[in-house]
Design a protein around this motif. Sequence first.
Motif, short mmCIF file in Angstrom:
data_model
loop_
_atom_site.label_atom_id
_atom_site.label_comp_id
_atom_site.label_asym_id
_atom_site.label_seq_id
_atom_site.Cartn_x
_atom_site.Cartn_y
_atom_site.Cartn_z
N VAL A 61 0.87 -1.17 0.00
CA VAL A 61 0.00 0.00 0.00
C VAL A 61 0.91 1.23 0.00
CG1 VAL A 61 -1.46 1.38 1.51
CG2 VAL A 61 -2.01 -1.02 1.14
N PRO A 115 -4.18 8.21 -0.92
CA PRO A 115 -3.98 6.83 -1.36
C PRO A 115 -3.44 6.80 -2.79
CG PRO A 115 -6.16 7.13 -0.40
CD PRO A 115 -5.59 8.49 -0.63
N LEU A 118 -6.61 -1.43 0.89
CA LEU A 118 -7.05 -0.31 1.73
C LEU A 118 -8.54 -0.38 2.00
CD1 LEU A 118 -5.04 2.74 0.36
CD2 LEU A 118 -4.96 1.78 2.66
N LEU A 130 -10.03 6.55 3.36
CA LEU A 130 -9.07 5.45 3.51
C LEU A 130 -7.88 5.76 4.41
CD1 LEU A 130 -9.09 4.10 -0.16
CD2 LEU A 130 -10.42 3.32 1.81
N GLY A 172 -4.78 1.44 7.63
CA GLY A 172 -4.63 1.25 6.19
C GLY A 172 -3.28 0.66 5.82
#
Length: 194
Positions: A21, A91, A98, A110, A120
Amino acid sequence: MAVARDLLGRVLVSDAGGERVAGRIVEVEAYRSSGDPASHAFRGRTPRNAVMFGPPGHAYVYFTYGMHHCVNLVCEPEGRAAAVLIRALEPLEGLDALRRRRSRDDMRSLLRGPGCVAQGLALSREHDGADLARGPLRVLPGGGRRRGERVRRGPRIGIRHGLEWAWRFWFADDEYVSGPRRSSQAERAGRVPR
DNA sequence: GTATCGATTAGC
DNA sequence: CTAATCGATACA
């Protein structure tokens, strides 16, 4: 302080939890090494904040309110306990992970807010002390401000002491910033902790 | 030992 | 606005 400002716009990547992520830092807060009553390190070293007193380039992850984790980057030499709290990210990568971890679809929900960032990025106490050069959490080189982007600063959020110092930094009008984001004025006029 | 309070969030 | 929920901290 300078480090906090410089972190804005940089990309944070987490491989914790087995999925990658990534997000762009849009809001941070600085906690100083000495004389800062809002800092966890204010009353000296304890098992919880020990990482803050360690070498820079490591993550300080703490647990609070009985249910949330928050992520900081330690930024001063060993012995001085300064850190930058990551409050919000835009993001960029790993949207599926997420949405699953956060149980939300809306992009703006998020990674907005320090507890949301930790959730997250799948970071918890086990990542406390993680080396940013080797561990699952890394800050990519480059990044920074986009064209026309303004940095704003104002008092930190959710603290009782140290409100007189404007050590919260964020990108003006950025939709991924938590809390007031228009101006320092709006910030002052906004919520006042208890 | 007990009491209080968070560098918060989600939901009403 | 408040409940949730528990580790850290304050105090007796």
